[in-house]
Design a protein around this motif. Structure first.
Motif, PDB file in Angstrom:
ATOM      1  N   GLY A 125       0.825  -1.205   0.000  1.00  0.00           N
ATOM      2  CA  GLY A 125       0.000   0.000   0.000  1.00  0.00           C
ATOM      3  C   GLY A 125       0.857   1.252   0.000  1.00  0.00           C
ATOM      4  O   GLY A 125       1.897   1.310  -0.669  1.00  0.00           O
ATOM      5  N   GLY A 126       0.447   2.250   0.785  1.00  0.00           N
ATOM      6  CA  GLY A 126       1.218   3.489   0.857  1.00  0.00           C
ATOM      7  C   GLY A 126       2.234   3.446   1.996  1.00  0.00           C
ATOM      8  O   GLY A 126       2.671   4.492   2.478  1.00  0.00           O
ATOM      9  N   HIS A 127       2.621   2.262   2.435  1.00  0.00           N
ATOM     10  CA  HIS A 127       3.420   2.097   3.648  1.00  0.00           C
ATOM     11  C   HIS A 127       4.922   2.079   3.383  1.00  0.00           C
ATOM     12  O   HIS A 127       5.602   3.087   3.546  1.00  0.00           O
ATOM     13  CB  HIS A 127       2.926   0.805   4.333  1.00  0.00           C
ATOM     14  CG  HIS A 127       3.498   0.544   5.677  1.00  0.00           C
ATOM     15  ND1 HIS A 127       3.790  -0.719   6.113  1.00  0.00           N
ATOM     16  CD2 HIS A 127       3.832   1.380   6.684  1.00  0.00           C
ATOM     17  CE1 HIS A 127       4.276  -0.645   7.343  1.00  0.00           C
ATOM     18  NE2 HIS A 127       4.311   0.616   7.708  1.00  0.00           N
ATOM     19  N   GLN A 128       5.439   0.919   2.945  1.00  0.00           N
ATOM     20  CA  GLN A 128       6.894   0.763   2.818  1.00  0.00           C
ATOM     21  C   GLN A 128       7.261   0.066   1.512  1.00  0.00           C
ATOM     22  O   GLN A 128       6.442  -0.654   0.913  1.00  0.00           O
ATOM     23  CB  GLN A 128       7.433  -0.110   3.971  1.00  0.00           C
ATOM     24  CG  GLN A 128       7.252   0.500   5.355  1.00  0.00           C
ATOM     25  CD  GLN A 128       8.287   1.574   5.693  1.00  0.00           C
ATOM     26  OE1 GLN A 128       9.293   1.730   5.006  1.00  0.00           O
ATOM     27  NE2 GLN A 128       8.034   2.331   6.749  1.00  0.00           N
ATOM     28  N   HIS A 129       8.508   0.259   1.095  1.00  0.00           N
ATOM     29  CA  HIS A 129       9.016  -0.404  -0.122  1.00  0.00           C
ATOM     30  C   HIS A 129      10.521  -0.622   0.064  1.00  0.00           C
ATOM     31  O   HIS A 129      11.345   0.047  -0.556  1.00  0.00           O
ATOM     32  CB  HIS A 129       8.740   0.503  -1.326  1.00  0.00           C
ATOM     33  CG  HIS A 129       8.896  -0.153  -2.655  1.00  0.00           C
ATOM     34  ND1 HIS A 129       9.563  -1.354  -2.843  1.00  0.00           N
ATOM     35  CD2 HIS A 129       8.479   0.227  -3.895  1.00  0.00           C
ATOM     36  CE1 HIS A 129       9.539  -1.659  -4.135  1.00  0.00           C
ATOM     37  NE2 HIS A 129       8.883  -0.728  -4.786  1.00  0.00           N
ATOM     38  N   PRO A 130      10.870  -1.577   0.964  1.00  0.00           N
ATOM     39  CA  PRO A 130      12.281  -1.700   1.345  1.00  0.00           C
ATOM     40  C   PRO A 130      13.255  -2.025   0.201  1.00  0.00           C
ATOM     41  O   PRO A 130      14.398  -1.572   0.241  1.00  0.00           O
ATOM     42  CB  PRO A 130      12.286  -2.819   2.391  1.00  0.00           C
ATOM     43  CG  PRO A 130      10.945  -3.450   2.348  1.00  0.00           C
ATOM     44  CD  PRO A 130       9.995  -2.472   1.743  1.00  0.00           C
ATOM     45  N   THR A 131      12.821  -2.771  -0.810  1.00  0.00           N
ATOM     46  CA  THR A 131      13.819  -3.106  -1.853  1.00  0.00           C
ATOM     47  C   THR A 131      14.064  -1.930  -2.797  1.00  0.00           C
ATOM     48  O   THR A 131      15.132  -1.831  -3.397  1.00  0.00           O
ATOM     49  CB  THR A 131      13.462  -4.377  -2.667  1.00  0.00           C
ATOM     50  OG1 THR A 131      12.261  -4.161  -3.414  1.00  0.00           O
ATOM     51  CG2 THR A 131      13.316  -5.581  -1.757  1.00  0.00           C
TER      52      THR A 131
END
Ligand code: NCD
Length: 306
Positions: A125-131
């Protein structure tokens, strides 16, 4: 078992080791071409993606492994009402590692709690995108030579832009980092980023509304797309979508060695006339994304490399 759900799941030392491995891969990718023979990566994408899904698949194929998966919720049993928990229990029988993108914040965490294989959050969602953050950090380190003592401008949709949230959380662990947050008032960073990260860690930051006023002070400008799919109404999106357009005239205000990054896809926020500027690093960034995902797969699968 290790998962990558938040950018903070890797300690700074683990992160530096991973980026070192990604640099070694970038220098000689062929050397790693058999490291994952016999291993399978599942890509479980409940939301559209080009770069993230295909760069994960390219990464696994480059390592000699194979890939399986789905690229939309409609083409998976989610369309029949299957839960993420059930899907991951089944996928654990088919693959050795998986990358999951989901429109619901926290879905990859739920999956990880039921999974028999490492789960990588490929955007929730609009939370996280670690890669994407690993990609951004590799790009900054490779092209700037450091991850400390930098003034970083983040521009556009700082509210819904998950790449922005993960990048701020990660960079806040390095010294001498200053953030310049450039957005319309409605698209400022969420309170949890301001309170739990920026204020909590006593980070130096300011919030402004125009790009021009801050261009000369930036080492990095991280542009983002207004996240149409997360807006509640089209009218607000239309009002804000072209708030920032980086063009040659604005680039003329920037330092000679400022870098422009963008997770892509770009819509209108960077004019194509900027693409030929030597400071435009967004397509190089996409290439680094493959190397860093190769390094991540090797790390989570605990494959010995020479
Ligand atoms: C980003 C995403 O999915 O959050 N894209 C990507 O993974 N490279 C940014 C975006 O969609 O705007």
């Amino acid at each position: 078992m290790k998962h990558l759900l938040s950018p903070l799941d890797l300690s700074v030392n683990e992160l530096n080791d991973l980026l070192d491995l990604a640099d070694r891969i970038a220098a000689d990718p062929k050397k790693f071409s058999k490291c994952c023979e016999g291993k399978k990566l599942a890509t479980l994408f409940y939301e559209p993606s080009t770069r993230t899904r295909l760069s994960f698949e390219a990464a696994m194929l480059n390592l000699g492994g194979s890939v399986l998966g789905f690229s939309s919720a409609d083409s998976s049993s989610a369309a029949k009402g299957e839960s993420v928990s059930d899907t991951i229990r089944v996928i654990s029988c088919y693959a050795d590692i998986c990358a999951m993108r989901h429109p619901k914040e926290g879905a990859p965490m739920v999956a990880a709690s039921k999974s028999g294989i490492p789960v990588i959050n490929a955007g929730d969602g609009g939370h996280q995108h670690p890669t994407q953050t690993l990609t951004d950090l590799m790009t900054i380190r490779a092209l700037k030579g450091r991850l400390s003592n930098l003034t970083i401008g983040l521009c556009g949709d700082l509210k819904f832009g998950r790449t922005v949230h993960s990048l701020i959380e990660s960079l806040a662990r390095y010294t001498g980092i200053r953030f310049v947050l450039i957005s319309p008032p409605e698209l400022r960073v969420p309170d949890y980023i301001r309170e739990d990260v920026l204020d909590e860690k006593h980070m130096e930051y300011k919030e402004v509304e125009t790009l021009e006023e801050v261009m000369p002070e930036l080492d990095i400008l991280y542009m983002t797309r207004v996240q149409r799919e997360r807006f509640f109404n089209e009218e607000d999106y239309v009002r804000m979508k072209d708030f920032y357009i980086l063009d040659k005239a604005k680039m003329a205000l920037a330092r000679e060695d400022m870098l422009v990054l963008h997770p892509l896809p770009r819509v209108n926020e960077i004019s194509v006339e900027v693409d030929d500027d030597p400071r435009a690093a967004y397509f190089k960034q996409a290439q680094y994304g493959v190397y860093v995902r190769m390094a991540l797969i090797l790390t989570l699968l605990e494959v010995e490399t020479c």
